[in-house]
Design a protein around this motif. Structure first.
Motif, PDB file in Angstrom:
ATOM      1  N   LYS A 121     120.234  67.710 -15.731  1.00 20.12           N
ATOM      2  CA  LYS A 121     121.346  68.612 -15.427  1.00 20.12           C
ATOM      3  C   LYS A 121     120.797  69.979 -15.016  1.00 20.12           C
ATOM      4  O   LYS A 121     120.031  70.592 -15.767  1.00 20.12           O
ATOM      5  CB  LYS A 121     122.276  68.752 -16.634  1.00 20.12           C
ATOM      6  N   VAL A 122     121.217  70.444 -13.826  1.00 22.14           N
ATOM      7  CA  VAL A 122     120.722  71.708 -13.282  1.00 22.14           C
ATOM      8  C   VAL A 122     121.903  72.582 -12.880  1.00 22.14           C
ATOM      9  O   VAL A 122     122.841  72.113 -12.228  1.00 22.14           O
ATOM     10  CB  VAL A 122     119.818  71.475 -12.050  1.00 22.14           C
ATOM     11  N   VAL A 123     121.857  73.864 -13.267  1.00 19.90           N
ATOM     12  CA  VAL A 123     122.845  74.846 -12.823  1.00 19.90           C
ATOM     13  C   VAL A 123     122.157  75.827 -11.879  1.00 19.90           C
ATOM     14  O   VAL A 123     121.095  76.368 -12.197  1.00 19.90           O
ATOM     15  CB  VAL A 123     123.466  75.610 -14.008  1.00 19.90           C
ATOM     16  N   HIS A 124     122.768  76.043 -10.714  1.00 24.42           N
ATOM     17  CA  HIS A 124     122.231  76.947  -9.700  1.00 24.42           C
ATOM     18  C   HIS A 124     123.061  78.224  -9.660  1.00 24.42           C
ATOM     19  O   HIS A 124     124.289  78.165  -9.559  1.00 24.42           O
ATOM     20  CB  HIS A 124     122.274  76.280  -8.321  1.00 24.42           C
ATOM     21  N   PHE A 125     122.395  79.373  -9.709  1.00 28.14           N
ATOM     22  CA  PHE A 125     123.057  80.668  -9.580  1.00 28.14           C
ATOM     23  C   PHE A 125     122.703  81.274  -8.231  1.00 28.14           C
ATOM     24  O   PHE A 125     121.524  81.389  -7.880  1.00 28.14           O
ATOM     25  CB  PHE A 125     122.618  81.616 -10.701  1.00 28.14           C
ATOM     26  N   ILE A 126     123.730  81.675  -7.472  1.00 32.14           N
ATOM     27  CA  ILE A 126     123.522  82.230  -6.138  1.00 32.14           C
ATOM     28  C   ILE A 126     124.584  83.301  -5.890  1.00 32.14           C
ATOM     29  O   ILE A 126     125.674  83.253  -6.481  1.00 32.14           O
ATOM     30  CB  ILE A 126     123.587  81.109  -5.074  1.00 32.14           C
ATOM     31  N   THR A 127     124.281  84.274  -5.037  1.00 27.32           N
ATOM     32  CA  THR A 127     125.198  85.397  -4.825  1.00 27.32           C
ATOM     33  C   THR A 127     126.556  84.928  -4.332  1.00 27.32           C
ATOM     34  O   THR A 127     127.599  85.264  -4.898  1.00 27.32           O
ATOM     35  CB  THR A 127     124.601  86.394  -3.817  1.00 27.32           C
ATOM     36  N   ASP A 128     126.579  84.183  -3.233  1.00 29.10           N
ATOM     37  CA  ASP A 128     127.823  83.610  -2.723  1.00 29.10           C
ATOM     38  C   ASP A 128     127.479  82.372  -1.915  1.00 29.10           C
ATOM     39  O   ASP A 128     126.314  81.962  -1.855  1.00 29.10           O
ATOM     40  CB  ASP A 128     128.628  84.621  -1.892  1.00 29.10           C
ATOM     41  N   LEU A 129     128.484  81.771  -1.300  1.00 28.23           N
ATOM     42  CA  LEU A 129     128.250  80.563  -0.514  1.00 28.23           C
ATOM     43  C   LEU A 129     128.720  80.734   0.923  1.00 28.23           C
ATOM     44  O   LEU A 129     129.242  79.808   1.540  1.00 28.23           O
ATOM     45  CB  LEU A 129     128.929  79.355  -1.173  1.00 28.23           C
ATOM     46  N   ASP A 130     128.538  81.940   1.464  1.00 21.75           N
ATOM     47  CA  ASP A 130     128.699  82.123   2.898  1.00 21.75           C
ATOM     48  C   ASP A 130     127.509  81.478   3.602  1.00 21.75           C
ATOM     49  O   ASP A 130     126.457  81.251   2.993  1.00 21.75           O
ATOM     50  CB  ASP A 130     128.777  83.610   3.253  1.00 21.75           C
ATOM     51  N   THR A 131     127.675  81.202   4.887  1.00 19.65           N
ATOM     52  CA  THR A 131     126.620  80.526   5.629  1.00 19.65           C
ATOM     53  C   THR A 131     125.378  81.404   5.719  1.00 19.65           C
ATOM     54  O   THR A 131     125.432  82.535   6.190  1.00 19.65           O
ATOM     55  CB  THR A 131     127.094  80.175   7.046  1.00 19.65           C
ATOM     56  N   GLY A 132     124.267  80.903   5.265  1.00 19.23           N
ATOM     57  CA  GLY A 132     122.990  81.607   5.308  1.00 19.23           C
ATOM     58  C   GLY A 132     121.877  80.626   5.004  1.00 19.23           C
ATOM     59  O   GLY A 132     122.134  79.479   4.606  1.00 19.23           O
ATOM     60  N   GLY A 133     120.636  81.058   5.169  1.00 22.19           N
ATOM     61  CA  GLY A 133     119.512  80.155   4.986  1.00 22.19           C
ATOM     62  C   GLY A 133     119.424  79.566   3.592  1.00 22.19           C
ATOM     63  O   GLY A 133     119.286  78.344   3.419  1.00 22.19           O
ATOM     64  N   THR A 155     128.576  80.960  -8.333  1.00 27.67           N
ATOM     65  CA  THR A 155     128.420  82.077  -7.407  1.00 27.67           C
ATOM     66  C   THR A 155     128.789  83.369  -8.127  1.00 27.67           C
ATOM     67  O   THR A 155     129.745  83.402  -8.903  1.00 27.67           O
ATOM     68  CB  THR A 155     129.306  81.916  -6.158  1.00 27.67           C
ATOM     69  N   LEU A 156     128.034  84.418  -7.847  1.00 29.74           N
ATOM     70  CA  LEU A 156     128.311  85.699  -8.492  1.00 29.74           C
ATOM     71  C   LEU A 156     129.520  86.372  -7.864  1.00 29.74           C
ATOM     72  O   LEU A 156     130.279  87.061  -8.544  1.00 29.74           O
ATOM     73  CB  LEU A 156     127.095  86.619  -8.381  1.00 29.74           C
ATOM     74  N   MET A 157     129.700  86.174  -6.555  1.00 29.30           N
ATOM     75  CA  MET A 157     130.788  86.830  -5.841  1.00 29.30           C
ATOM     76  C   MET A 157     131.812  85.789  -5.394  1.00 29.30           C
ATOM     77  O   MET A 157     132.186  84.913  -6.165  1.00 29.30           O
ATOM     78  CB  MET A 157     130.215  87.627  -4.660  1.00 29.30           C
ATOM     79  N   LYS A 158     132.236  85.878  -4.149  1.00 29.22           N
ATOM     80  CA  LYS A 158     133.276  84.989  -3.640  1.00 29.22           C
ATOM     81  C   LYS A 158     132.739  83.581  -3.429  1.00 29.22           C
ATOM     82  O   LYS A 158     131.535  83.341  -3.436  1.00 29.22           O
ATOM     83  CB  LYS A 158     133.816  85.538  -2.324  1.00 29.22           C
ATOM     84  N   ARG A 159     133.655  82.670  -3.197  1.00 26.04           N
ATOM     85  CA  ARG A 159     133.285  81.269  -3.015  1.00 26.04           C
ATOM     86  C   ARG A 159     132.494  81.077  -1.719  1.00 26.04           C
ATOM     87  O   ARG A 159     131.428  80.488  -1.725  1.00 26.04           O
ATOM     88  CB  ARG A 159     134.545  80.400  -2.999  1.00 26.04           C
ATOM     89  N   GLY A 160     132.997  81.555  -0.593  1.00 25.36           N
ATOM     90  CA  GLY A 160     132.256  81.467   0.654  1.00 25.36           C
ATOM     91  C   GLY A 160     132.608  80.260   1.496  1.00 25.36           C
ATOM     92  O   GLY A 160     133.281  79.319   1.055  1.00 25.36           O
ATOM     93  N   SER A 161     132.110  80.275   2.732  1.00 23.29           N
ATOM     94  CA  SER A 161     132.542  79.320   3.750  1.00 23.29           C
ATOM     95  C   SER A 161     132.040  77.900   3.542  1.00 23.29           C
ATOM     96  O   SER A 161     132.598  76.963   4.108  1.00 23.29           O
ATOM     97  CB  SER A 161     132.102  79.815   5.138  1.00 23.29           C
ATOM     98  N   ILE A 162     130.979  77.705   2.764  1.00 23.66           N
ATOM     99  CA  ILE A 162     130.491  76.331   2.572  1.00 23.66           C
ATOM    100  C   ILE A 162     130.836  75.783   1.186  1.00 23.66           C
ATOM    101  O   ILE A 162     130.380  74.700   0.825  1.00 23.66           O
ATOM    102  CB  ILE A 162     128.970  76.218   2.819  1.00 23.66           C
ATOM    103  N   THR A 163     131.671  76.507   0.440  1.00 19.70           N
ATOM    104  CA  THR A 163     132.052  76.031  -0.895  1.00 19.70           C
ATOM    105  C   THR A 163     132.752  74.683  -0.825  1.00 19.70           C
ATOM    106  O   THR A 163     132.456  73.769  -1.611  1.00 19.70           O
ATOM    107  CB  THR A 163     132.966  77.053  -1.589  1.00 19.70           C
TER     108      THR A 163
END
Length: 385
Positions: free
Chosen positions: A3-15, A39-47
């Protein structure tokens, strides 16, 4: 199952966001890792795309430039204690700090968990970064002995971060991987794209795909484009296709530069697209003119997978990725960039040869299946220690 949890700023399109999505897609298909994303901020375009894989996504709702509230920290604590992962993975500086806080919360409940960071940019000059980013880099440096490992996507990124004090013992380099089914040569793409854009069939197309940001080198590319148009404009039809978040006619700075260079007839601002694989397969050449900051540019690997040769600046591991399948120039050298673009455009036979070599190089070294397996094996080994 791990089981892995990933923390990322948001899920807008980026590398980084797209790399995470590609890894999740492989792991979900193979049912090898149970993944959760925060995600720390908004959900983003690839959520939605990530959730369609069956991966749960939580959003803490931070605002850009802001700090986490007590409520957000309590929500983070609730999420992490509910999931109780074996490993917590941070993505980039913000995500690394959030992952570290989450790990500390979980360890307070006497739950054993591994912490891994992921750094995906180079550091040529920390002065290029915004003030908040500089503070975060410094905080990452001070805390860099807390994670079990720090994954870098390029050797140069590891060396530069270790040069400013990041822990040398924590280094693990895993390059980016690419979906060879999605990004592949397409013989019909060129005709289709030119018809859609209303361009003559003999138009030569140069592509640049990236968000609008000073590090991405839009100015250098446009200065080179002016020289290319001056040299080839009368003999050949040349069009530069600029694609990415913020690359639109509403971007005043970009439009002003295009007008100053009198490039309006030769440049198309296409904004963010969901069909970049089709565009990469359609253009004659892809340019990566980044000035700094790149670790392992996804765009270069994706273009190569499509059989499209690249002209890149020697930033991050771009030169290593391209190797002898494209051309490498110094950052911000628009004269050299113009020369290499012209040489490529005027030699169709060489372009095809280099494109074939580029595709083979990605197949041999950078397939997403192979890279996802490297991540999985790395996670499993780390959790067994």
């Amino acid at each position: 199952m791990l089981k892995v949890v990933h923390f990322i700023t948001d899920l807008d399109t980026g590398g980084a966001e797209m790399m995470l999505y590609k890894l999740l897609a492989v792991w979900q298909l193979e049912s090898s890792i149970s993944s959760t994303v925060v995600t720390l901020m908004k959900r983003g375009s690839i959520t939605d795309r990530i959730e369609s894989l069956g991966v749960k996504v939580y959003s803490l709702g931070m605002v850009q430039g802001g700090w986490p509230t007590l409520g957000m920290l309590l929500e983070l604590n609730r999420i992490i204690r509910t999931v109780r992962p074996d490993l917590i993975q941070g993505w980039m500086y913000h995500g690394n700090i959030a992952a570290t806080v989450a790990t500390l919360f979980l360890r307070l409940s006497l739950h054993s968990v591994r912490l891994v960071w992921n750094i995906r940019q180079t550091l040529y000059d920390i002065g290029y970064e915004k003030r908040l980013t500089r503070l975060l880099i410094d905080l990452n440096r001070l805390c860099s002995r807390l994670p079990s490992k720090v994954i870098y996507n390029s050797t140069l990124s590891a060396e530069q971060h270790e040069g400013i004090g990041f822990s040398i013992k924590r280094r693990e380099v895993i390059p980016n991987g690419f979906d060879l089914q999605r990004f592949r040569p397409d013989g019909s793409a060129t005709v289709t794209l030119k018809r859609q854009l209303g361009m003559p069939m003999d138009t030569l197309l140069v592509g640049h795909i990236s968000r609008f940001h000073p590090m991405k080198g839009h100015t250098t590319l446009l200065q080179a484009a002016r020289l290319v148009v001056d040299d080839l404009g009368e003999q050949n039809r040349v069009r530069f296709l600029l694609i990415g978040r913020g690359v639109t006619k509403q971007q005043d700075e970009l439009v002003r530069l295009i007008d100053e260079l009198e490039l309006s007839p030769y440049v198309s601002l296409m904004g963010e697209r969901s069909d970049v694989e089709r565009i990469m397969a359609a253009v004659d050449l892809v340019v990566s003119p980044s000035s700094w900051g790149e670790g392992f540019p996804n765009v270069v690997g994706e273009a190569m997978a499509c059989g499209t040769p690249c002209v890149v600046t020697d930033v991050g591991d771009s030169a290593t990725v391209v190797d002898n399948t494209g051309r490498v120039i110094n950052a911000k050298d628009y004269n050299a960039m113009a020369r290499e673009i012209e040489m490529m455009l005027l030699n169709q036979e060489k372009r095809i040869e280099l494109g074939d070599q580029a595709r083979r190089r990605v197949e041999e070294h950078y397939s997403i299946d192979a890279i996802a397996t490297r991540y999985q094996n790395f996670y499993q080994l780390l959790c067994q220690l």
